[in-house]
Design a protein around this motif. Sequence first.
Motif, PDB file in Angstrom:
ATOM      1  N   LYS A  77     -12.737 -10.223  -4.062  1.00  0.00           N
ATOM      2  CA  LYS A  77     -12.726 -10.639  -2.658  1.00  0.00           C
ATOM      3  C   LYS A  77     -11.913  -9.704  -1.775  1.00  0.00           C
ATOM      4  N   TRP A  78     -10.773  -9.204  -2.273  1.00  0.00           N
ATOM      5  CA  TRP A  78      -9.943  -8.300  -1.465  1.00  0.00           C
ATOM      6  C   TRP A  78     -10.336  -6.835  -1.685  1.00  0.00           C
ATOM      7  N   LEU A  79     -10.162  -6.324  -2.897  1.00  0.00           N
ATOM      8  CA  LEU A  79     -10.376  -4.892  -3.119  1.00  0.00           C
ATOM      9  C   LEU A  79     -11.810  -4.454  -2.869  1.00  0.00           C
ATOM     10  N   LYS A  80     -12.778  -5.186  -3.432  1.00  0.00           N
ATOM     11  CA  LYS A  80     -14.171  -4.743  -3.359  1.00  0.00           C
ATOM     12  C   LYS A  80     -14.909  -5.202  -2.103  1.00  0.00           C
ATOM     13  N   SER A  81     -14.457  -6.291  -1.461  1.00  0.00           N
ATOM     14  CA  SER A  81     -15.219  -6.840  -0.341  1.00  0.00           C
ATOM     15  C   SER A  81     -14.532  -6.747   1.010  1.00  0.00           C
ATOM     16  N   THR A  82     -13.216  -6.541   1.043  1.00  0.00           N
ATOM     17  CA  THR A  82     -12.487  -6.587   2.309  1.00  0.00           C
ATOM     18  C   THR A  82     -11.692  -5.328   2.616  1.00  0.00           C
ATOM     19  N   SER A  83     -11.061  -4.738   1.615  1.00  0.00           N
ATOM     20  CA  SER A  83     -10.068  -3.675   1.851  1.00  0.00           C
ATOM     21  C   SER A  83     -10.613  -2.463   2.592  1.00  0.00           C
ATOM     22  N   ASP A  84     -11.934  -2.262   2.573  1.00  0.00           N
ATOM     23  CA  ASP A  84     -12.521  -1.099   3.250  1.00  0.00           C
ATOM     24  C   ASP A  84     -13.129  -1.441   4.614  1.00  0.00           C
ATOM     25  N   LYS A  85     -12.882  -2.642   5.108  1.00  0.00           N
ATOM     26  CA  LYS A  85     -13.446  -3.056   6.395  1.00  0.00           C
ATOM     27  C   LYS A  85     -12.349  -3.080   7.462  1.00  0.00           C
ATOM     28  N   ALA A  86     -12.435  -2.150   8.418  1.00  0.00           N
ATOM     29  CA  ALA A  86     -11.412  -2.045   9.465  1.00  0.00           C
ATOM     30  C   ALA A  86     -11.285  -3.336  10.263  1.00  0.00           C
ATOM     31  N   TYR A  87     -12.399  -4.037  10.500  1.00  0.00           N
ATOM     32  CA  TYR A  87     -12.315  -5.278  11.268  1.00  0.00           C
ATOM     33  C   TYR A  87     -11.566  -6.366  10.498  1.00  0.00           C
ATOM     34  N   HIS A 103     -10.844 -11.494   3.075  1.00  0.00           N
ATOM     35  CA  HIS A 103      -9.997 -12.123   2.064  1.00  0.00           C
ATOM     36  C   HIS A 103      -8.854 -11.168   1.737  1.00  0.00           C
ATOM     37  N   PHE A 104      -7.625 -11.651   1.820  1.00  0.00           N
ATOM     38  CA  PHE A 104      -6.453 -10.833   1.553  1.00  0.00           C
ATOM     39  C   PHE A 104      -5.697 -11.397   0.362  1.00  0.00           C
ATOM     40  N   CYS A 105      -5.281 -10.523  -0.531  1.00  0.00           N
ATOM     41  CA  CYS A 105      -4.515 -10.900  -1.713  1.00  0.00           C
ATOM     42  C   CYS A 105      -3.221 -10.099  -1.698  1.00  0.00           C
ATOM     43  N   CYS A 106      -2.106 -10.775  -1.943  1.00  0.00           N
ATOM     44  CA  CYS A 106      -0.825 -10.081  -1.909  1.00  0.00           C
ATOM     45  C   CYS A 106       0.040 -10.478  -3.106  1.00  0.00           C
ATOM     46  N   VAL A 107       1.124  -9.740  -3.286  1.00  0.00           N
ATOM     47  CA  VAL A 107       1.874  -9.846  -4.540  1.00  0.00           C
ATOM     48  C   VAL A 107       3.381 -10.032  -4.323  1.00  0.00           C
ATOM     49  N   LYS A 108       3.733 -10.970  -3.478  1.00  0.00           N
ATOM     50  CA  LYS A 108       5.143 -11.271  -3.238  1.00  0.00           C
ATOM     51  C   LYS A 108       5.227 -12.737  -2.802  1.00  0.00           C
ATOM     52  N   ASP A 109       6.287 -13.419  -3.158  1.00  0.00           N
ATOM     53  CA  ASP A 109       6.457 -14.808  -2.735  1.00  0.00           C
ATOM     54  C   ASP A 109       6.331 -14.912  -1.214  1.00  0.00           C
ATOM     55  N   GLY A 110       5.486 -15.831  -0.752  1.00  0.00           N
ATOM     56  CA  GLY A 110       5.327 -16.101   0.673  1.00  0.00           C
ATOM     57  C   GLY A 110       4.625 -15.019   1.469  1.00  0.00           C
ATOM     58  N   CYS A 111       4.024 -14.052   0.798  1.00  0.00           N
ATOM     59  CA  CYS A 111       3.422 -12.909   1.503  1.00  0.00           C
ATOM     60  C   CYS A 111       2.187 -13.262   2.321  1.00  0.00           C
ATOM     61  N   ASN A 112       1.617 -14.440   2.130  1.00  0.00           N
ATOM     62  CA  ASN A 112       0.430 -14.823   2.903  1.00  0.00           C
ATOM     63  C   ASN A 112       0.786 -15.720   4.093  1.00  0.00           C
ATOM     64  N   SER A 113       1.988 -15.550   4.621  1.00  0.00           N
ATOM     65  CA  SER A 113       2.425 -16.391   5.737  1.00  0.00           C
ATOM     66  C   SER A 113       1.667 -16.091   7.024  1.00  0.00           C
ATOM     67  N   PHE A 114       1.337 -14.828   7.271  1.00  0.00           N
ATOM     68  CA  PHE A 114       0.592 -14.452   8.476  1.00  0.00           C
ATOM     69  C   PHE A 114      -0.894 -14.362   8.164  1.00  0.00           C
ATOM     70  N   LYS A 115      -1.705 -14.186   9.210  1.00  0.00           N
ATOM     71  CA  LYS A 115      -3.144 -14.061   8.976  1.00  0.00           C
ATOM     72  C   LYS A 115      -3.440 -12.885   8.058  1.00  0.00           C
ATOM     73  N   VAL A 116      -2.821 -11.728   8.338  1.00  0.00           N
ATOM     74  CA  VAL A 116      -2.991 -10.543   7.510  1.00  0.00           C
ATOM     75  C   VAL A 116      -1.632 -10.208   6.896  1.00  0.00           C
ATOM     76  N   PRO A 117      -1.547 -10.179   5.567  1.00  0.00           N
ATOM     77  CA  PRO A 117      -0.272  -9.868   4.924  1.00  0.00           C
ATOM     78  C   PRO A 117       0.214  -8.459   5.250  1.00  0.00           C
TER      79      PRO A 117
END
Length: 124
Positions: A77-87, A103-117
């Motif tokens: 969802k993140w690497l293959k479908s989202t990470s290359d889309k500027a919008y 879809h954004f995936c992150c690797v730290k406690d609470g990192c998804n607090s904002f719309k875009v990590p």
Amino acid sequence: LSTTTGAPSPPAVGFIAYQCGDMAQGNSCSLFEIMTNTATQKQCPGNAIYPMTSIQVDGGQEKIFKWCGTFDDCTKKWLKSTSDKAYCTHYGATFGPATFQCHFCCVKDGCNSFKVPDTATLFH
């Protein structure tokens, strides 16, 4: 777990993530939860250990979901479908199609607090 993707080794237990909404039911996080950053923070369960944020836009209507994803969710969802889309990566600063998902995936406690990590916390 393969380290060839550049993803850090997962913690022994899941990261702490903001969680709200239910994608399966189509119920997004409330505007209050998004604007005040008050979604519930919980430890991610089982093998769904990564904090995620999903944004669905349909004809200008925005739905946001905060949840915990698996390694496969992050890869597909993140690497293959989202990470290359500027919008998506510049969400809110650039225009996208009338209907899209990010879809954004992150690797730290609470990192998804904002719309875009924060870029430094994104799964890679």
